[in-house]
Design a protein around this motif. Structure first.
Motif, PDB file in Angstrom:
ATOM      1  N   ALA A  27       0.842  -1.191   0.000  1.00 49.30           N
ATOM      2  CA  ALA A  27       0.000   0.000   0.000  1.00 49.30           C
ATOM      3  C   ALA A  27       0.883   1.248   0.000  1.00 49.30           C
ATOM      4  N   THR A  28       0.352   2.344  -0.542  1.00 53.76           N
ATOM      5  CA  THR A  28       1.042   3.635  -0.498  1.00 53.76           C
ATOM      6  C   THR A  28       0.053   4.695  -0.036  1.00 53.76           C
ATOM      7  N   MET A  29       0.599   5.797   0.500  1.00 53.49           N
ATOM      8  CA  MET A  29      -0.278   6.842   1.008  1.00 53.49           C
ATOM      9  C   MET A  29       0.472   8.161   1.127  1.00 53.49           C
ATOM     10  N   PRO A  30      -0.041   9.249   0.477  1.00 55.59           N
ATOM     11  CA  PRO A  30       0.519  10.583   0.736  1.00 55.59           C
ATOM     12  C   PRO A  30      -0.021  11.093   2.069  1.00 55.59           C
ATOM     13  N   VAL A  31       0.793  11.833   2.808  1.00 56.61           N
ATOM     14  CA  VAL A  31       0.346  12.303   4.117  1.00 56.61           C
ATOM     15  C   VAL A  31       0.679  13.780   4.328  1.00 56.61           C
ATOM     16  N   ASN A  32      -0.126  14.403   5.173  1.00 59.41           N
ATOM     17  CA  ASN A  32       0.133  15.751   5.663  1.00 59.41           C
ATOM     18  C   ASN A  32       0.264  15.668   7.180  1.00 59.41           C
ATOM     19  N   GLN A  33       0.230  16.807   7.843  1.00 60.25           N
ATOM     20  CA  GLN A  33       0.405  16.820   9.295  1.00 60.25           C
ATOM     21  C   GLN A  33      -0.601  15.910  10.009  1.00 60.25           C
ATOM     22  N   SER A  38      -1.831  10.575  12.710  1.00 60.44           N
ATOM     23  CA  SER A  38      -2.758   9.466  12.895  1.00 60.44           C
ATOM     24  C   SER A  38      -2.112   8.123  12.563  1.00 60.44           C
ATOM     25  N   ILE A  39      -1.397   8.064  11.428  1.00 57.83           N
ATOM     26  CA  ILE A  39      -0.766   6.813  10.995  1.00 57.83           C
ATOM     27  C   ILE A  39       0.336   6.402  11.959  1.00 57.83           C
ATOM     28  N   THR A  40       1.194   7.349  12.324  1.00 58.85           N
ATOM     29  CA  THR A  40       2.350   7.032  13.165  1.00 58.85           C
ATOM     30  C   THR A  40       1.926   6.488  14.519  1.00 58.85           C
ATOM     31  N   LYS A  41       0.849   7.017  15.054  1.00 56.06           N
ATOM     32  CA  LYS A  41       0.362   6.546  16.355  1.00 56.06           C
ATOM     33  C   LYS A  41      -0.084   5.094  16.315  1.00 56.06           C
ATOM     34  N   GLN A  42      -0.332   4.574  15.115  1.00 50.82           N
ATOM     35  CA  GLN A  42      -0.831   3.203  14.984  1.00 50.82           C
ATOM     36  C   GLN A  42       0.226   2.189  14.582  1.00 50.82           C
ATOM     37  N   LEU A  43       1.465   2.635  14.379  1.00 54.64           N
ATOM     38  CA  LEU A  43       2.512   1.729  13.913  1.00 54.64           C
ATOM     39  C   LEU A  43       3.133   0.971  15.092  1.00 54.64           C
ATOM     40  N   LYS A  44       2.316   0.157  15.734  1.00 48.69           N
ATOM     41  CA  LYS A  44       2.766  -0.676  16.837  1.00 48.69           C
ATOM     42  C   LYS A  44       2.367  -2.123  16.551  1.00 48.69           C
ATOM     43  N   TYR A  45       3.358  -3.002  16.589  1.00 43.42           N
ATOM     44  CA  TYR A  45       3.086  -4.436  16.485  1.00 43.42           C
ATOM     45  C   TYR A  45       2.308  -4.790  15.223  1.00 43.42           C
ATOM     46  N   VAL A  46       2.689  -4.158  14.120  1.00 44.43           N
ATOM     47  CA  VAL A  46       2.042  -4.446  12.839  1.00 44.43           C
ATOM     48  C   VAL A  46       2.814  -5.534  12.108  1.00 44.43           C
ATOM     49  N   ASN A  47       2.237  -6.042  11.011  1.00 41.70           N
ATOM     50  CA  ASN A  47       2.902  -7.138  10.294  1.00 41.70           C
ATOM     51  C   ASN A  47       3.431  -6.666   8.952  1.00 41.70           C
ATOM     52  N   PHE A  48       3.894  -5.409   8.895  1.00 41.39           N
ATOM     53  CA  PHE A  48       4.426  -4.900   7.631  1.00 41.39           C
ATOM     54  C   PHE A  48       5.585  -3.935   7.859  1.00 41.39           C
ATOM     55  N   TYR A  49       6.447  -3.861   6.820  1.00 39.37           N
ATOM     56  CA  TYR A  49       7.511  -2.863   6.808  1.00 39.37           C
ATOM     57  C   TYR A  49       6.914  -1.518   6.401  1.00 39.37           C
ATOM     58  N   THR A  50       7.491  -0.445   6.930  1.00 38.50           N
ATOM     59  CA  THR A  50       7.040   0.902   6.605  1.00 38.50           C
ATOM     60  C   THR A  50       8.222   1.737   6.137  1.00 38.50           C
ATOM     61  N   ILE A  51       8.083   2.347   4.954  1.00 39.69           N
ATOM     62  CA  ILE A  51       9.051   3.331   4.487  1.00 39.69           C
ATOM     63  C   ILE A  51       8.346   4.675   4.427  1.00 39.69           C
ATOM     64  N   PHE A  52       8.936   5.683   5.066  1.00 38.82           N
ATOM     65  CA  PHE A  52       8.350   7.023   5.027  1.00 38.82           C
ATOM     66  C   PHE A  52       9.365   7.991   4.436  1.00 38.82           C
ATOM     67  N   TYR A  96       5.302  10.709   2.009  1.00 36.22           N
ATOM     68  CA  TYR A  96       4.648   9.527   1.453  1.00 36.22           C
ATOM     69  C   TYR A  96       5.042   8.288   2.239  1.00 36.22           C
ATOM     70  N   PHE A  97       4.051   7.439   2.472  1.00 36.29           N
ATOM     71  CA  PHE A  97       4.288   6.138   3.090  1.00 36.29           C
ATOM     72  C   PHE A  97       4.256   5.047   2.025  1.00 36.29           C
ATOM     73  N   LEU A  98       5.120   4.059   2.203  1.00 36.64           N
ATOM     74  CA  LEU A  98       5.062   2.815   1.437  1.00 36.64           C
ATOM     75  C   LEU A  98       5.046   1.677   2.450  1.00 36.64           C
ATOM     76  N   PHE A  99       4.012   0.846   2.384  1.00 37.72           N
ATOM     77  CA  PHE A  99       3.867  -0.279   3.296  1.00 37.72           C
ATOM     78  C   PHE A  99       4.014  -1.590   2.530  1.00 37.72           C
ATOM     79  N   CYS A 100       4.670  -2.557   3.154  1.00 40.16           N
ATOM     80  CA  CYS A 100       4.846  -3.860   2.510  1.00 40.16           C
ATOM     81  C   CYS A 100       4.738  -4.951   3.568  1.00 40.16           C
ATOM     82  N   GLU A 101       3.822  -5.895   3.355  1.00 40.77           N
ATOM     83  CA  GLU A 101       3.582  -6.970   4.310  1.00 40.77           C
ATOM     84  C   GLU A 101       4.852  -7.802   4.505  1.00 40.77           C
ATOM     85  N   THR A 102       5.116  -8.173   5.744  1.00 40.10           N
ATOM     86  CA  THR A 102       6.389  -8.794   6.115  1.00 40.10           C
ATOM     87  C   THR A 102       6.666 -10.083   5.349  1.00 40.10           C
ATOM     88  N   ASN A 103       5.744 -11.021   5.340  1.00 41.77           N
ATOM     89  CA  ASN A 103       5.981 -12.299   4.666  1.00 41.77           C
ATOM     90  C   ASN A 103       6.162 -12.123   3.165  1.00 41.77           C
TER      91      ASN A 103
END
Length: 219
Positions: A27-33, A38-52, A96-103
């Motif tokens: 998944a990808t996502m453009p972000v503002n403030q 909102s996204i950063t507060k939820q990046l706990k114990y997820v099953n994907f890599y995150t590139i910002f 911009y965020f780029l998300f990629c599932e771990t497996n």
């Protein structure tokens, strides 16, 4: 599981109205403030890599109790094993965020002999942060843009194309690690390799879908 936190990328994307999503793997996502907070507060114990990729503005986050100051024109990669907390960001934040599932990504690197090195594998489980040049920002944004286009358009080999693009983004970040430990790093040579890879992928992706095919031709 904390309220508002999702382990699954597809659930995470739906919950956060992320429209550029392919199944539960990329998944990808453009972000503002507002959306970055909102996204950063939820990046706990997820099953994907995150590139910002931070294009403009500044931000501060805490990763595993370490305060990280994100400056304009920078990139950070976070893993599924880390606890990320939001601290603050400026009003003009743009990124911009780029998300990629771990497996999904682990299956990609299993086919890449360059990633079998213990050091290369270990750095995937550690957050990486760099201030980067405008040229590097453009390269990463170009890859993310291509991921977005690939997700939104019909392709017979969509999964394979996304595999290449996600791996390419990860290799760009790994290259930053290499460049900091090698003062004689030849950037022109790397740029040529990138161009050769894009040329090979464009001409052969319908027939050749294994990383090894491209690695062999690029030595």
């Amino acid at each position: 599981m904390d309220k508002g936190i999702s382990h699954n990328l597809q659930e995470f994307a739906v919950q956060n109205n992320i429209k550029d999503l392919y199944g539960s793997i990329v998944a990808t996502m453009p972000v503002n403030q507002e959306t970055f907070e909102s996204i950063t507060k939820q990046l706990k114990y997820v099953n994907f890599y995150t590139i910002f990729v931070l294009v403009d503005g500044e931000a501060e986050v805490i990763i595993n109790d370490n305060n990280i100051i994100l400056a304009q024109q920078s990139v950070i990669r976070m893993t599924h094993t880390q606890n990320t907390e939001f601290v603050k960001c400026t009003d003009e934040l743009d990124g911009y965020f780029l998300f990629c599932e771990t497996n999904f990504y682990n299956n990609i690197i299993e086919k890449d002999p360059n990633m079998q090195d213990v050091f290369q594998r270990n750095i995937l489980d550690t957050y990486i942060y760099f201030d980067i040049t405008e040229a590097k920002i453009s390269e990463l944004l170009g890859i993310i843009s291509q991921v977005e286009k690939t997700i939104s358009q019909p392709h017979i080999y969509k999964t394979e194309m996304l595999s290449f693009l996600v791996h390419l983004a990860q290799m760009h970040i790994n290259e930053l690690i290499d460049s900091t430990s090698n003062e004689l790093h030849d950037m022109k040579h790397k740029e040529n390799i990138f161009k050769i890879f894009i040329h090979l992928a464009s001409n052969n992706f319908k027939r050749e879908r294994q990383i090894n095919f491209y690695a062999d031709r690029m030595n």
